[in-house]
Design a protein around this motif. Structure first.
Motif, mmCIF file in Angstrom:
data_model
loop_
_atom_site.group_PDB
_atom_site.id
_atom_site.type_symbol
_atom_site.label_atom_id
_atom_site.label_comp_id
_atom_site.label_asym_id
_atom_site.label_seq_id
_atom_site.Cartn_x
_atom_site.Cartn_y
_atom_site.Cartn_z
ATOM 1 N N THR A 10 0.805 -1.217 0.000
ATOM 2 C CA THR A 10 0.000 0.000 0.000
ATOM 3 C C THR A 10 0.840 1.270 0.000
ATOM 4 O O THR A 10 0.660 2.150 -0.838
ATOM 5 C CB THR A 10 -0.934 0.002 1.220
ATOM 6 N N GLU A 11 1.795 1.374 0.934
ATOM 7 C CA GLU A 11 2.462 2.663 1.118
ATOM 8 C C GLU A 11 3.360 3.041 -0.066
ATOM 9 O O GLU A 11 3.314 4.168 -0.549
ATOM 10 C CB GLU A 11 3.246 2.673 2.440
ATOM 11 N N LYS A 43 -3.074 8.708 9.634
ATOM 12 C CA LYS A 43 -1.653 8.512 9.338
ATOM 13 C C LYS A 43 -1.097 7.248 9.977
ATOM 14 O O LYS A 43 -0.012 7.236 10.563
ATOM 15 C CB LYS A 43 -0.842 9.745 9.772
ATOM 16 N N ILE A 44 -1.868 6.186 9.901
ATOM 17 C CA ILE A 44 -1.373 4.893 10.385
ATOM 18 C C ILE A 44 -1.412 3.910 9.209
ATOM 19 O O ILE A 44 -2.175 4.119 8.263
ATOM 20 C CB ILE A 44 -2.234 4.331 11.551
ATOM 21 N N PRO A 45 -0.593 2.871 9.252
ATOM 22 C CA PRO A 45 -0.633 1.906 8.153
ATOM 23 C C PRO A 45 -1.887 1.026 8.237
ATOM 24 O O PRO A 45 -2.497 0.920 9.298
ATOM 25 C CB PRO A 45 0.623 1.057 8.375
ATOM 26 N N HIS A 46 -2.260 0.450 7.116
ATOM 27 C CA HIS A 46 -3.395 -0.475 7.127
ATOM 28 C C HIS A 46 -3.087 -1.666 6.239
ATOM 29 O O HIS A 46 -2.224 -1.591 5.357
ATOM 30 C CB HIS A 46 -4.670 0.218 6.640
ATOM 31 N N ALA A 93 -7.732 9.787 -0.154
ATOM 32 C CA ALA A 93 -7.695 10.467 1.137
ATOM 33 C C ALA A 93 -6.445 11.340 1.243
ATOM 34 O O ALA A 93 -6.478 12.411 1.842
ATOM 35 C CB ALA A 93 -7.738 9.453 2.271
ATOM 36 N N ARG A 94 -5.348 10.894 0.627
ATOM 37 C CA ARG A 94 -4.111 11.664 0.744
ATOM 38 C C ARG A 94 -4.206 12.971 -0.026
ATOM 39 O O ARG A 94 -3.752 14.002 0.436
ATOM 40 C CB ARG A 94 -2.908 10.842 0.261
ATOM 41 N N ASP A 127 -7.604 -1.077 -2.853
ATOM 42 C CA ASP A 127 -6.825 -0.767 -1.659
ATOM 43 C C ASP A 127 -6.056 0.536 -1.881
ATOM 44 O O ASP A 127 -5.994 1.405 -1.032
ATOM 45 C CB ASP A 127 -5.835 -1.919 -1.404
ATOM 46 N N LYS A 131 2.915 -3.272 12.349
ATOM 47 C CA LYS A 131 3.063 -2.823 13.743
ATOM 48 C C LYS A 131 1.849 -2.026 14.211
ATOM 49 O O LYS A 131 1.202 -1.332 13.416
ATOM 50 C CB LYS A 131 4.313 -1.931 13.852
ATOM 51 N N ASN A 135 9.485 0.685 8.368
ATOM 52 C CA ASN A 135 9.304 -0.766 8.369
ATOM 53 C C ASN A 135 8.067 -1.179 9.171
ATOM 54 O O ASN A 135 8.030 -2.235 9.763
ATOM 55 C CB ASN A 135 10.564 -1.459 8.918
ATOM 56 N N GLU A 136 7.078 -0.277 9.197
ATOM 57 C CA GLU A 136 5.852 -0.615 9.937
ATOM 58 C C GLU A 136 5.166 -1.828 9.329
ATOM 59 O O GLU A 136 4.483 -2.590 10.000
ATOM 60 C CB GLU A 136 4.871 0.569 9.943
ATOM 61 N N VAL A 137 5.315 -1.936 8.011
ATOM 62 C CA VAL A 137 4.639 -3.034 7.325
ATOM 63 C C VAL A 137 5.673 -3.788 6.493
ATOM 64 O O VAL A 137 6.425 -3.177 5.736
ATOM 65 C CB VAL A 137 3.545 -2.499 6.365
ATOM 66 N N ARG A 172 -6.710 5.020 -0.524
ATOM 67 C CA ARG A 172 -5.600 5.617 0.224
ATOM 68 C C ARG A 172 -5.138 6.899 -0.499
ATOM 69 O O ARG A 172 -4.884 7.920 0.127
ATOM 70 C CB ARG A 172 -4.462 4.579 0.314
ATOM 71 N N ALA A 220 -7.502 5.109 7.757
ATOM 72 C CA ALA A 220 -6.090 4.898 8.084
ATOM 73 C C ALA A 220 -5.243 6.059 7.580
ATOM 74 O O ALA A 220 -4.346 6.552 8.271
ATOM 75 C CB ALA A 220 -5.607 3.581 7.492
ATOM 76 N N GLU A 221 -5.566 6.523 6.373
ATOM 77 C CA GLU A 221 -4.806 7.641 5.811
ATOM 78 C C GLU A 221 -5.015 8.916 6.636
ATOM 79 O O GLU A 221 -4.060 9.611 6.963
ATOM 80 C CB GLU A 221 -5.214 7.865 4.344
ATOM 81 N N HIS A 222 -6.260 9.191 7.011
ATOM 82 C CA HIS A 222 -6.516 10.391 7.829
ATOM 83 C C HIS A 222 -5.763 10.319 9.155
ATOM 84 O O HIS A 222 -5.294 11.329 9.662
ATOM 85 C CB HIS A 222 -8.006 10.550 8.123
#
Lengths: 379, 606, 263
Positions: free
Chosen positions: B77-78, C137-140, B113-114, B106, C170, B192-194, B110, C133-135
């Motif tokens: 996603t990111e 600012k956390i991952p999903h 919203a960004r 997905d 995380k 590295n959150e995901v 995202r 999640a975007e609002h």
């Protein structure tokens, strides 16, 4: 005055309906044809709390009320009347006797497992020669030391094939007529208690309904409900409550059949259009739904009166009398609307029509209901 | 305001394979690009994927932006959001399209919203509002029972995810030109959150038939356990499950938990193939809501055909084994919009031509110009018509327009404005000659009219023997609006089809009419939903092909010639051609088969 | 751990039918249910609560007052408390505005993990979860089928059409769950009665206004607008082909399979 269900009641109704559609409906035909109740289904219903609805949490019940119970009876009976009677006999007849008349010890020992979903109960009143005239009991109970010795036989005992706990009525004093009848809590595996073969029937064929032979059955003294001679009163009180359940069952059978018929007439085409487009069909359906709604309101009225601790035996009799007549009329008309398919076993309406008949007979025939109602009117 | 009005298409690749939906989006973007006058840009993210860019151009991209980075190898996603957002922010496209897949659905939200813009999910149709050039996005709602048209007026880009399988990809054109641009994106701040630990490629086996996307159902007509085994094989080839009617369960061919119908399960798969099922109401009640129903049954009066999208009268034991093979082959070959056995005539720029099993496809391929006819296109059509004239192996010719918007929107006016009298005469003569030749072809010519059929387009359509229109099609002869009159046969053919009254109204007003109106006045034979057009035309061609080819050709000749003469002479023509039938073996076989109550075998006489 | 679950009350679209005579939607008598994917989200939250001691599940729904029954059901399933996010100002919100409002509410309540359903059966957009999640600012991770706790993270199975990704994500994070997430357990009568006693709280615009820009909510804050809606044209009559050779029959069927994108 308000005819709306509360959000909790709506949620319950919805839950019962989903359970019935998903778990009971797919088995109904098979259980009817095999004349055997599916014990796995029974266990699922116990786990969901269907067998302890109007009993307090204190004893392991769901802590709900009679309204919550009749909603369950209707939804379950919509898809399978046999499941309805299985719950009803356990709840209204067996458990209520212990809940209303039992001692604390009796409640802890017998009511708790019945309402928390671990055991099933039944109610043995009717005898080969004592039907509507329940006072003509012949089963005897004689006190010998710490035990009563029971002898006799019972018929039409619903749930007896798999019940763990029996309420058995027997005569302790022949001379006193109905005042000589007493009620006992009996464990299903007691020596001297023999459950016979399932009785072949026209309808509610999936439910267990056997003859019960009682030969020198030893029942501990402390298992008597209240005192000697109070059994008949206990039975009548239980049956008053039971009739509300049968009223709800009748409404369920009728609504279930009508729902099937409505779906069918929308899909079935004859003479180039859905048969729902014919005025005869529309009028028949309008009449049936009106009658069903009337019967349902009578059931709710009786249930609310019971929950409000008001006198309700006449109200219970009325809801059963009217409900059972509606169930019979509606199922018969629905079979007619489905025509040949209605008569075939492919569709459930023929089963519903067979099932409906018993509602005019058990837990007091329509004639007995009229006696009760007339009696309350003091004429 | 920036004038860039590009249409961005997010190209979805998995393991280096471009997903079909991306080709479809390029096709759709091309027809939209015409209306807002800008280019189609394909954006492909991945690792070592630059080689794929060329393919995207062949399928309709004018420009391909490649972001090649190891982090983009698998969808995450990111990283994908970051790349897309940066590209969108720096280039300000007008429209961004994604496939409504588990990736597009997905990524799209995202991004929306960004950059705070609207996103319309799962669209099944797109069009440009002629008033303000805004995008109108149509999508199903309420479980598919309701269609909603959505717009995004005050935010840019307008974004949509598009359901796979509803848009039309363009035919592959190896000569198409476009540019490829590599863009570098800095991914260094992605934390590295995901992290992906493992990639598992599998299809979880579904055993509850109600959850299966594809169901092959068998009934009494299946006959025995061995044949049911064959259905099982078909189901597993499709990746679906096998089911049965009550009759099949009672015969012991299949387990009771796979019964569909009143006393069994209610199913709603994307595809239900009913084999040897008669279709009693009890069975139909359990499957009629399936996305697509294909029924194969020997008995042509079987009620199952009433609910089937496609009914095939025939024997399952002969049809299913080759069907299994065909499906296996199709699955192995993957995406291919051109039939493998087709013959492509090279050297033609503006049309595509290919043939398969007795059917020839003539596609006018200038989607960017709404397939407008210029001199070169007319010459190329003429050349193909000449080839067909002596082509014994072809019985049906299908004429269609590339892209989703137009059949042929008219003559290419931009090329006409500078013509002198002689040149004007020449182009009319050329078009009239080509269209007359088309009309006179021995083969049956079917026009598949998917969009605008205006001026020369309507005239081309009228030169076909049979016209089938998509509900999106529009018809008209707008020449008078340009100070011209129809010159490719319009004043003559239109009156012969719809009569003088309607013909004059259409030509004098120059107004467009809808497909429904065209049907009402008899200009087209049938109107069908856009997604069904190709299939309906193909089915029609198949029906014609199954008949005696000599008879069909003679019948066409007789009708054509008779149309220009009085009844007496016409009857004489018919008498001549009827007599002619008796000179060939085909009619002998046909009549013999009829008497013997069997199906005629015309194959040997073609 | 503070687990937040978002649920939506939706009409049971599997029961929606068209009037065969007028071809219009029969809206009367359609039941409202908790959106199935959201129910899977509740099951996932219950599972997570079992794995992490001392967890609390808060269920949130945005909608009119009737949505209370959905929250009651969630409480009956085992959630600990419920919030109804409701205000006239929120009406007419599209997915972007809805996610903006929900994100504000979630921020106000506080969370370690947020679970939503993948998509709602009435709109089928699958947008609100990722947008929240975007609002925030956390991952999903969306389309989650299974998960387990792994220290300061979750290991989840993310479904695609052709594959799964096993992903470590995380906290704090958001998951969107797919129906079929484990077995949906039935309610119990006792659970429903018990839920009557659990608290339902309400959040309106006033409660959230510090976190919300009025221009980003409701009709005004919605970039997308409905131009019109109509009932889908009825299924057209199918085609019946007879007298085909085997090859032609196979071709005709294959053409359909390709058209339907089954191949």
């Amino acid at each position: 005055m308000n005819f709306n269900l509360t959000s909790t009641q709506k949620l319950l109704q919805d839950f019962y309906q989903r359970f019935a559609e998903k778990e009971i409906k797919p088995l109904a035909k098979k259980m009817d044809e095999e004349e055997r109740y599916d014990l796995e289904l029974l266990e699922k219903m116990q786990k969901c709390g269907f067998f302890g609805i109007p009993y307090s949490k204190e004893y392991g019940g769901a802590g709900a009320d009679t309204m919550a119970y009749v909603l369950c009876m209707e939804e379950v009976s919509k898809v399978d009347a046999s499941s309805g009677i299985t719950i009803s006999v356990h709840t209204s007849l067996c458990c209520s006797c212990i809940s209303d008349f039992g001692t604390e010890d009796q409640k802890q020992k017998y009511l708790r497992p019945l309402v928390d979903g671990s055991k099933i109960g039944c109610f043995s009143l009717t005898e080969p020669n004592a039907g509507s005239d329940a006072g003509g009991q012949q089963t005897s109970a004689v006190l010998e030391g710490d035990y009563y010795i029971l002898n006799g036989s019972k018929v039409f005992t619903t749930n007896s094939g798999f019940a763990d706990t029996f309420i058995i009525f027997a005569v302790t004093d022949k001379a006193s007529g109905t005042d000589g009848i007493s009620a006992f809590i009996v464990e299903g595996d007691s020596p001297g208690l023999t459950v016979g073969a399932n009785m072949p029937r026209m309808g509610i064929r999936a439910s267990s309904n056997c003859e019960v032979a009682i030969n020198n059955l030893k029942v501990p003294k402390e298992n008597m409900l209240r005192r000697e001679g109070e059994g008949f009163e206990i039975a009548l009180k239980a049956l008053d409550g039971g009739r509300i359940g049968i009223g709800a069952q009748s409404v369920g059978i009728a609504q279930g059949a009508l729902n099937e018929a409505m779906q069918y007439v929308r899909e079935r085409k004859q003479f180039g259009k859905p048969i729902a487009a014919f005025q005869n069909t529309k009028f028949k359906i309008a009449e049936m739904q009106t009658k069903i709604d009337g019967a349902r309101l009578l059931v709710w009225r009786a249930a609310l009166a019971k929950d409000d601790k008001k006198e309700y035996s006449d109200l219970a009799a009325m809801c059963k009398l009217f409900g059972s007549e509606v169930a019979n009329e509606v199922t018969r008309v629905c079979v007619q609307l489905l025509g040949g398919y209605g008569y075939s076993r492919e569709y459930p309406v023929e089963r519903m029509m067979r099932d409906a008949k018993i509602t005019e007979i058990y837990e007091g025939t329509s004639e007995v209901m009229k006696m009760v109602i007339a009696g309350s009117l003091k004429i | 305001m920036k004038l860039s009005k590009d249409i961005y298409v997010f190209i979805e690749q998995r393991d280096g394979i471009i997903q079909n939906v991306s080709y479809e989006l390029l096709g759709e973007a091309n027809s939209l690009a015409e209306d807002i006058g800008q280019k189609v840009v394909g954006i492909i993210l991945g690792s070592e994927i630059e080689v794929m860019a060329k393919n995207l151009i062949m399928y309709g991209a004018d420009e391909v932006i490649v972001v090649d980075h190891p982090i983009l190898k698998e969808y995450m996603t990111e990283s994908y959001t970051k790349a897309m957002t940066e590209l969108i922010k720096s280039n300000e496209p007008e429209i961004v399209l994604f496939g409504a897949t588990s990736i597009g659905r997905d990524l799209g939200p995202r991004i929306s919203a960004r950059i705070r813009t609207g996103l319309t999910a799962d669209c099944t149709s797109l069009c440009i509002d002629p008033k303000n050039k805004g995008l109108h996005m149509t999508r199903p709602a309420f479980g598919g029972n309701l269609m909603a048209v959505i717009k995004c007026e005050n935010h840019r880009p307008q974004m949509a995810t598009i359901r796979p399988g509803v848009m039309q990809a363009m035919e592959k054109d190896e000569n198409r030109k476009g540019i490829v641009r590599n863009v570098a994106i800095d991914f260094s701040n992605i934390g590295n959150e995901v992290e992906i630990l493992e990639i598992i490629k599998k299809n979880k086996k579904v055993t509850d038939i109600a959850k299966s996307k594809y169901i092959v159902g068998g009934g009494r007509g299946v006959g025995n356990t061995k044949n049911f085994e064959m259905l099982n094989k078909l189901a597993s080839t499709l990746g679906g499950e096998v089911a049965g009617s009550r009759a099949a369960v009672e015969a012991g061919w299949i387990d009771a938990d796979r019964q569909v119908g009143q006393t069994g399960k209610n199913v709603k798969p994307d595809l239900y193939i009913a084999c040897g099922i008669s279709g009693a109401i009890q069975h139909v009640a359990g499957m009629e809501n399936s996305g697509m129903i294909i029924a194969i049954n020997k008995n042509e009066t079987a009620p199952i055909f009433d609910v089937a999208d496609l009914g095939v009268v025939g024997d399952i034991t002969t049809i299913i084994p080759p069907l299994i093979e065909a499906i296996k082959k199709a699955k192995a070959e993957g995406m291919d919009y051109i039939a493998p056995s087709s013959l492509k005539y090279m050297g033609m720029e503006n049309i595509l031509f290919n043939k398969k099993d007795g059917i020839a496809y003539l596609t006018i391929n200038r989607p960017r110009f709404l397939n407008a006819l210029n001199r070169k296109t007319l010459l190329e059509i003429g050349a193909v018509v000449d080839l067909l004239e002596n082509d014994e192996s072809t019985l049906v010719v299908i004429v269609r327009g590339a892209g989703g918007r137009a059949f042929v929107a008219g003559a290419d006016i931009s090329k006409m404005q500078d013509m002198n009298v002689e040149e004007g005469e020449e182009i009319s003569t050329l078009a009239q000659t080509v269209f007359s030749k088309l009309k006179k072809l021995p083969q049956v010519v079917i026009g598949a009219i998917n969009g605008y059929a205006l001026g020369g387009g309507n005239e081309l359509a009228m030169a076909c023997d049979i016209r089938i229109a998509s509900s999106r099609a529009k018809f008209g002869q707008p020449e008078v609006k340009l100070g011209l009159i129809p010159g490719f046969g319009g004043t003559q053919r239109l009156q012969r089809i719809v009569g003088q009254g309607y013909s004059k109204e259409l030509i004098f007003t120059g107004e467009m009419i809808s497909a429904e109106e065209a049907y009402r006045i008899g200009l087209v034979n049938r109107v069908v939903p856009p997604e069904a057009l190709n299939r309906v035309v193909n089915d029609l061609a198949l029906k014609i092909i199954s008949n005696g080819s000599k008879a069909v050709k003679l019948a066409k000749k007789s009708i054509n010639e008779g149309g220009n003469v009085d009844l007496e002479s016409g009857l004489a023509i018919e008498n001549r051609d009827w007599t002619n039938c008796f000179t060939n073996e085909e009619s002998k076989e046909g009549m013999k088969a009829f008497v013997e109550k069997r199906k005629a075998n015309f194959k040997d006489f073609k | 751990m503070k687990i937040l679950v978002c649920v939506k009350q939706v009409p049971d679209t599997s029961e929606v039918t068209l009037d065969p005579i007028t071809n219009t939607l029969i809206r009367k008598g359609i039941k409202s249910i908790i959106n199935p994917d959201d129910k899977a989200g509740i099951e996932a939250a219950l599972k997570l609560k079992d794995q992490v001691e001392g967890s609390q599940i808060t269920v949130i729904s945005m909608g009119p007052k009737q949505a209370e029954i959905a929250l009651r059901e969630a409480l009956a399933m085992g959630c600990d408390e419920g919030y109804l996010v409701s205000d006239r100002k929120f009406g007419g919100s599209d997915t972007l505005a809805t996610s903006t409002i929900l994100a504000a509410a979630l921020k106000k309540i506080g969370f370690d993990v947020i679970i939503t359903g993948r998509q709602a059966i009435d709109g089928d957009t699958a947008q609100v979860g990722p947008q929240i999640a975007e609002h925030l600012k956390i991952p999903h991770v969306s389309y989650v089928e299974e998960f387990e706790v792994d220290g300061d993270a979750l290991i989840v199975l993310r479904q695609f059409e052709d594959r799964y990704h096993k992903i470590r994500i995380k906290f704090p994070c958001l998951l969107t769950a797919i129906s079929g997430f484990g077995e949906i357990k039935y309610l119990t009568v006792a659970g429903v009665i018990e839920a009557e006693k659990k608290e339902l709280k309400y959040l309106n615009y006033e409660d959230l206004k510090d976190l919300l820009d009025e221009g980003c909510i409701g009709l005004k804050g919605s970039p997308t607008k409905v131009v019109k809606s109509y009932t889908k044209e009825q299924k057209s009559q199918g085609t019946l082909l007879k007298g085909l050779t085997t090859n032609e029959a196979v071709d005709a069927i294959m053409a359909r399979l390709k058209e339907g994108h089954i191949l």
